[in-house]
Design an enzyme around this catalytic site. Structure first.
Site, PDB file in Angstrom:
ATOM      1  N   PHE A   1       0.846  -1.187   0.000  1.00 48.41           N
ATOM      2  CA  PHE A   1       0.000   0.000   0.000  1.00 48.41           C
ATOM      3  C   PHE A   1       0.883   1.240   0.000  1.00 48.41           C
ATOM      4  CE2 PHE A   1      -4.483   1.119   0.583  1.00 48.41           C
ATOM      5  CZ  PHE A   1      -5.084  -0.066   0.209  1.00 48.41           C
TER       6      PHE A   1
ATOM      7  N   GLU B   1      -6.612   1.849  -3.321  1.00 47.83           N
ATOM      8  CA  GLU B   1      -5.176   1.794  -3.560  1.00 47.83           C
ATOM      9  C   GLU B   1      -4.709   0.339  -3.647  1.00 47.83           C
ATOM     10  OE1 GLU B   1      -3.484   4.940  -1.163  1.00 47.83           O
ATOM     11  OE2 GLU B   1      -1.819   3.617  -0.697  1.00 47.83           O
TER      12      GLU B   1
ATOM     13  N   LEU C   1     -14.706   5.465  -4.860  1.00 47.03           N
ATOM     14  CA  LEU C   1     -13.304   5.098  -4.673  1.00 47.03           C
ATOM     15  C   LEU C   1     -12.894   3.823  -5.406  1.00 47.03           C
ATOM     16  CD1 LEU C   1     -10.962   6.303  -2.911  1.00 47.03           C
ATOM     17  CD2 LEU C   1     -11.218   4.248  -1.565  1.00 47.03           C
TER      18      LEU C   1
ATOM     19  N   HIS D   1     -11.465  12.677   0.329  1.00 44.26           N
ATOM     20  CA  HIS D   1     -11.520  11.348   0.920  1.00 44.26           C
ATOM     21  C   HIS D   1     -11.481  11.308   2.450  1.00 44.26           C
ATOM     22  CE1 HIS D   1     -11.038   7.029   0.957  1.00 44.26           C
ATOM     23  NE2 HIS D   1      -9.886   7.110   1.599  1.00 44.26           N
TER      24      HIS D   1
ATOM     25  N   HIS E   1      -7.885  11.419  -2.285  1.00 48.44           N
ATOM     26  CA  HIS E   1      -7.389  10.113  -2.721  1.00 48.44           C
ATOM     27  C   HIS E   1      -7.172  10.179  -4.228  1.00 48.44           C
ATOM     28  CE1 HIS E   1      -7.226   5.849  -3.572  1.00 48.44           C
ATOM     29  NE2 HIS E   1      -7.295   5.547  -2.288  1.00 48.44           N
TER      30      HIS E   1
ATOM     31  N   ARG F   1      -0.458   9.377  -0.802  1.00 51.01           N
ATOM     32  CA  ARG F   1      -1.574   9.885  -1.604  1.00 51.01           C
ATOM     33  C   ARG F   1      -1.444  11.346  -2.007  1.00 51.01           C
ATOM     34  NH1 ARG F   1      -6.297   6.811   1.852  1.00 51.01           N
ATOM     35  NH2 ARG F   1      -5.833   4.775   0.946  1.00 51.01           N
TER      36      ARG F   1
ATOM     37  N   ARG G   1      -2.587  11.158   5.692  1.00 52.82           N
ATOM     38  CA  ARG G   1      -2.688   9.793   6.214  1.00 52.82           C
ATOM     39  C   ARG G   1      -2.214   8.778   5.175  1.00 52.82           C
ATOM     40  NH1 ARG G   1      -6.391   5.615   5.656  1.00 52.82           N
ATOM     41  NH2 ARG G   1      -8.001   6.875   4.636  1.00 52.82           N
TER      42      ARG G   1
ATOM     43  N   GLN H   1      -7.498  15.098   2.945  1.00 56.43           N
ATOM     44  CA  GLN H   1      -6.850  14.261   1.934  1.00 56.43           C
ATOM     45  C   GLN H   1      -7.697  14.039   0.682  1.00 56.43           C
ATOM     46  OE1 GLN H   1      -6.194   9.723   2.552  1.00 56.43           O
ATOM     47  NE2 GLN H   1      -4.190  10.671   2.665  1.00 56.43           N
TER      48      GLN H   1
HETATM   49  C1  LIG Z   1     -14.522   4.320   0.136  1.00 59.94           C
HETATM   50  C2  LIG Z   1     -13.556   4.310   1.295  1.00 59.94           C
HETATM   51  C3  LIG Z   1     -12.609   3.302   1.419  1.00 59.94           C
HETATM   52  C4  LIG Z   1     -11.724   3.282   2.487  1.00 59.94           C
HETATM   53  N1  LIG Z   1     -10.816   2.274   2.604  1.00 59.94           N
HETATM   54  C5  LIG Z   1      -9.986   2.242   3.670  1.00 59.94           C
HETATM   55  C6  LIG Z   1      -9.060   1.163   3.850  1.00 59.94           C
HETATM   56  O1  LIG Z   1      -9.013   0.235   3.058  1.00 59.94           O
HETATM   57  N2  LIG Z   1      -8.253   1.184   4.929  1.00 59.94           N
HETATM   58  C7  LIG Z   1      -8.278   2.186   5.844  1.00 59.94           C
HETATM   59  O2  LIG Z   1      -7.517   2.147   6.798  1.00 59.94           O
HETATM   60  N3  LIG Z   1      -9.165   3.209   5.704  1.00 59.94           N
HETATM   61  C8  LIG Z   1     -10.019   3.255   4.659  1.00 59.94           C
HETATM   62  N4  LIG Z   1     -10.912   4.282   4.535  1.00 59.94           N
HETATM   63  C9  LIG Z   1     -11.071   5.232   5.652  1.00 59.94           C
HETATM   64  C10 LIG Z   1     -11.863   4.582   6.773  1.00 59.94           C
HETATM   65  O3  LIG Z   1     -12.782   3.674   6.232  1.00 59.94           O
HETATM   66  C11 LIG Z   1     -12.637   5.591   7.605  1.00 59.94           C
HETATM   67  O4  LIG Z   1     -11.781   6.638   7.979  1.00 59.94           O
HETATM   68  C12 LIG Z   1     -13.176   4.926   8.853  1.00 59.94           C
HETATM   69  O5  LIG Z   1     -13.886   3.769   8.517  1.00 59.94           O
HETATM   70  C13 LIG Z   1     -14.053   5.839   9.679  1.00 59.94           C
HETATM   71  O6  LIG Z   1     -14.554   5.080  10.754  1.00 59.94           O
HETATM   72  P1  LIG Z   1     -15.290   5.767  11.973  1.00 59.94           P
HETATM   73  O7  LIG Z   1     -15.630   4.697  12.954  1.00 59.94           O
HETATM   74  O8  LIG Z   1     -14.509   6.921  12.458  1.00 59.94           O
HETATM   75  O9  LIG Z   1     -16.623   6.374  11.317  1.00 59.94           O
HETATM   76  P2  LIG Z   1     -17.756   5.713  10.408  1.00 59.94           P
HETATM   77  O10 LIG Z   1     -17.526   4.304  10.083  1.00 59.94           O
HETATM   78  O11 LIG Z   1     -18.010   6.683   9.305  1.00 59.94           O
HETATM   79  O12 LIG Z   1     -18.998   5.729  11.380  1.00 59.94           O
HETATM   80  C14 LIG Z   1     -19.590   6.931  11.811  1.00 59.94           C
HETATM   81  C15 LIG Z   1     -20.759   6.578  12.690  1.00 59.94           C
HETATM   82  O13 LIG Z   1     -21.253   7.754  13.298  1.00 59.94           O
HETATM   83  C16 LIG Z   1     -22.658   7.776  13.190  1.00 59.94           C
HETATM   84  N5  LIG Z   1     -23.068   9.190  13.236  1.00 59.94           N
HETATM   85  C17 LIG Z   1     -22.580  10.214  12.518  1.00 59.94           C
HETATM   86  N6  LIG Z   1     -23.194  11.356  12.881  1.00 59.94           N
HETATM   87  C18 LIG Z   1     -24.076  11.037  13.857  1.00 59.94           C
HETATM   88  C19 LIG Z   1     -25.005  11.772  14.623  1.00 59.94           C
HETATM   89  N7  LIG Z   1     -25.156  13.079  14.483  1.00 59.94           N
HETATM   90  N8  LIG Z   1     -25.755  11.105  15.528  1.00 59.94           N
HETATM   91  C20 LIG Z   1     -25.628   9.762  15.687  1.00 59.94           C
HETATM   92  N9  LIG Z   1     -24.754   9.020  14.985  1.00 59.94           N
HETATM   93  C21 LIG Z   1     -23.990   9.663  14.091  1.00 59.94           C
HETATM   94  C22 LIG Z   1     -22.978   7.069  11.905  1.00 59.94           C
HETATM   95  O14 LIG Z   1     -24.291   6.565  11.934  1.00 59.94           O
HETATM   96  C23 LIG Z   1     -21.937   5.953  11.934  1.00 59.94           C
HETATM   97  O15 LIG Z   1     -22.426   4.885  12.687  1.00 59.94           O
HETATM   98  C24 LIG Z   1     -11.786   4.320   3.451  1.00 59.94           C
HETATM   99  C25 LIG Z   1     -12.727   5.342   3.326  1.00 59.94           C
HETATM  100  C26 LIG Z   1     -13.598   5.350   2.254  1.00 59.94           C
HETATM  101  C27 LIG Z   1     -14.569   6.493   2.133  1.00 59.94           C
END
Ligand SMILES: Cc1cc2nc3c(=O)[nH]c(=O)nc-3n(C[C@H](O)[C@H](O)[C@H](O)COP(=O)(O)OP(=O)(O)OC[C@H]3O[C@@H](n4cnc5c(N)ncnc54)[C@H](O)[C@@H]3O)c2cc1C
Length: 578
Positions: free
Chosen positions: A115, A250, A247, A351, A237, A281, A393, A235
């Site tokens: 990666f 990568e 997306l 991203h 991507h 990136r 990142r 960032q």
């Molecule tokens: C398409 C894509 C591919 C990716 N691939 C990778 C990868 O391969 N490897 C890697 O390391 N990272 C990757 N990333 C980044 C990574 O996936 C995210 O940064 C990470 O999953 C975010 O997780 P989180 O738990 O912080 O938030 P999220 O998984 O976004 O969860 C947010 C939560 O908060 C809740 N929420 C939000 N606002 C409120 C509110 N006001 N009230 C109540 N609930 C709320 C939502 O319902 C949800 O449950 C990728 C990102 C994308 C967009």
């Protein structure tokens, strides 16, 4: 309605679920999520989760930490990166033991792929560090953690949208949420609250982020006086599907995919001769723009519609279908092509937020530049800034951030909730939210949010994208202030209470406007180029004046900005060459 839980976690993505799992071992814990947990954006994560397991070739957590720091253009706090890299190994093995179905090597070990920016021996060549479950790694993490939370009797409030936090002085006492299915306002009293609301890519026009990624946690807390850290670093991507932003992981380049310009050249040879397509990136995204500006994009006209090609045709159908099945499906669905036969048209897409709610290594939220902390207030995941990603990142470092720092924050909030009493909450603790919502339902507010949202997204895309400059940003900041003022006229067209998605979008729009405003001010303020923040008028990194974290907060109708030192305890900053 009033509820009482010792620990309340806002968000059911990877960070929130891991934190809830840990907190629930000690105290009564609830998770509030505006989406069903399985729809959280963690489920979209494709490429993998990094850990220096060394299953296929030699690796070392120290190399992982170094790559993270260099990748972050030395704005990374080095203690955060060292802890992340060290604990990543335990975290991945823990996920495996909890049932996560990783891809395997022939000997049955967790398989690993290359990666961007992950190297052996401090930059010599790309290393296989990303552990993956096909291109559905995030989905598998969510499934695994959700099942464990159910087993641990965590209470779930699905489709509850948190709109406000109750903060008395420096102590958090709960949150206020709207139940989406009824429109009812609920007050949740808590000894400790953790925000894990994910990213806010929706402030940009073209993004890989889902509609729900509207930065609710950071915006709610910023309005309550909490400073936000390093907001200028967002960032892009390199490989989103052209024009759509969806997306293309990568992982495609990790498996050997190559970026090509209109002449068929592997253009990354020009920019990063050692790591080529697997450079970090920020560098790959800028290289794509440079190719397009030089007339070497696929169209050759340098227009906003121009793009480059991601060539995976030489990988063969078997590799693509077994290791990148979702990507193959996206290409068929959205482009009508098979990536085994034709190159994929790609352009950078907004991203990931490097900045967010500032925390220490245990997820405790910082109150100021001196390191004072809030009590009972925690953050983890993409909405938080534990300063581990610095100015840029590395791929696969977010999922590991969720499980390493989500876990630490959950342990810490559980202990705090065990040792402390509830803070009294005023009877009318939810009054402000009720008034706010009534206001949005008032028919005198005639403006609909769509036009404001569209303009905000295009201003952010054009003026705060991959390249930035002072003059444009100055005008854009003024325009964003006007758009924020315009929000006072915005009202819901639909006035029903049940599943009023019109109202939800307006509440989210306020959050996006507030975060755009803060991001724009922070970007204008930082007069250097570092990581994802690339200024045409200040093209160089300036460690003398700008090797520091920014902390921005609302002040009256404007902002104030302070600074925090960067922890550079192990490696001194050097020019970034790959
Ligand atoms: C398409 C894509 C591919 C990716 N691939 C990778 C990868 O391969 N490897 C890697 O390391 N990272 C990757 N990333 C980044 C990574 O996936 C995210 O940064 C990470 O999953 C975010 O997780 P989180 O738990 O912080 O938030 P999220 O998984 O976004 O969860 C947010 C939560 O908060 C809740 N929420 C939000 N606002 C409120 C509110 N006001 N009230 C109540 N609930 C709320 C939502 O319902 C949800 O449950 C990728 C990102 C994308 C967009």
């Amino acid at each position: 309605m009033v509820h009482e839980y010792e620990a309340v976690v806002v968000g059911a993505g990877g960070a929130g679920l891991y934190a809830a799992l840990e907190a629930s071992k000690k105290v009564k814990t609830a998770v509030l999520s505006k989406l069903y947990p399985m729809r959280s954006h963690t489920g979209a994560a494709q490429g993998g989760i990094s850990a220096a397991l060394g299953n296929l070739e030699e690796d070392d957590p120290d190399w992982h930490a170094f790559d993270t720091i260099k990748g972050g253009d030395y704005l990374t706090d080095q203690s955060s990166a060292l802890l992340l890299a060290e604990d990543a190994i335990r975290a991945v093995v823990d996920l495996e033991n909890r049932g996560l179905p990783f891809n395997r090597t022939a000997e049955g070990k967790i398989d690993q792929r290359r990666f961007g920016g992950h190297t052996r021996n401090y930059g010599e060549e790309a290393v296989r560090r990303s552990c993956y479950a096909a291109d559905r790694t995030g989905h598998m993490i969510l499934q695994t953690l959700y099942q464990q939370c159910i087993k641990s009797e965590v209470s779930f409030f699905d489709e509850y949208h948190v709109v406000d936090a109750i903060i008395e002085g420096r102590r958090c006492a709960g949150v206020v949420a709207v139940e989406l299915s009824t429109g009812e306002v609920h007050l949740f009293k808590a000894k400790a609250v953790l925000f894990a609301t994910g990213g806010f890519g929706r402030m940009f026009q073209v993004t890989s982020n889902a509609y729900a990624n509207t930065g609710d946690g950071p915006a709610v807390l910023a309005r309550r006086g909490v400073p936000l850290e390093d907001m200028e670093f967002f960032q892009f991507h390199p490989t989103g599907i052209r024009g759509m932003g969806i997306l293309i992981t990568e992982g495609v380049r990790g498996e050997g995919g190559i970026l090509r310009n209109r002449k068929g050249e592997r253009f990354m040879e020009r920019y990063t001769p050692t790591l080529l397509d697997l450079a970090p990136r920020d560098i790959v995204a800028r290289s794509i723009i440079s190719e397009i500006r030089a007339g070497r994009g696929a169209l050759g006209d340098g227009s906003v519609d121009d793009y480059v090609l991601l060539d995976a045709t030489h990988l063969g159908k078997d590799v693509i279908e077994s290791k990148l099945p979702d990507i193959a499906e996206f290409c068929r669905t959205y482009l009508g092509i098979d990536p085994a036969d034709r190159a994929i048209p790609v352009m950078p897409t907004a991203h990931y937020a490097m900045g967010g709610i500032p925390t220490d290594l245990d997820g405790r939220v910082l109150a100021d530049e001196r390191g004072n902390l809030y009590e009972g207030l925690y953050a983890a995941g993409e909405c938080a800034c534990v300063s581990v990603h610095g100015a840029n990142r590395l791929g696969t470092n977010s999922l590991v951030d969720l499980v390493v720092y989500g876990r630490r924050a959950g342990i810490s909030m559980g202990t705090y909730a065990q040792d402390n009493l509830f803070t009294p909450v005023p009877k009318d603790g939810d009054a402000e939210v009720r008034l706010f919502i009534e206001g949005l339902m008032n028919e005198k507010r005639k403006l609909h949010g769509d036009s404001i949202r569209r303009e905000m997204q295009s201003v952010m895309m054009e003026k705060f994208g991959i390249y930035r400059n002072g003059t444009d940003m100055q005008h854009a900041v003024a325009r964003l202030a006007e758009l924020r003022n315009g929000f006072n006229e915005v009202g819901a067209r639909f006035r029903g209470r049940r599943f009023n998605t019109d109202l939800t979008e307006i509440i989210e729009l306020r959050n996006l406007l507030d975060l755009s405003f803060l991001t724009a001010h922070a970007a204008l303020n930082r007069q250097e180029s570092r990581g994802a923040h690339s200024r045409e008028d200040f093209p160089d990194r300036d460690d003398k004046n700008w090797l520091k974290h920014s902390l921005i907060r609302f002040e009256g109708s404007g902002v104030s900005i302070g600074y925090r030192p960067v922890d550079i305890s192990k490696w001194q900053p050097k020019p970034r060459k790959y």
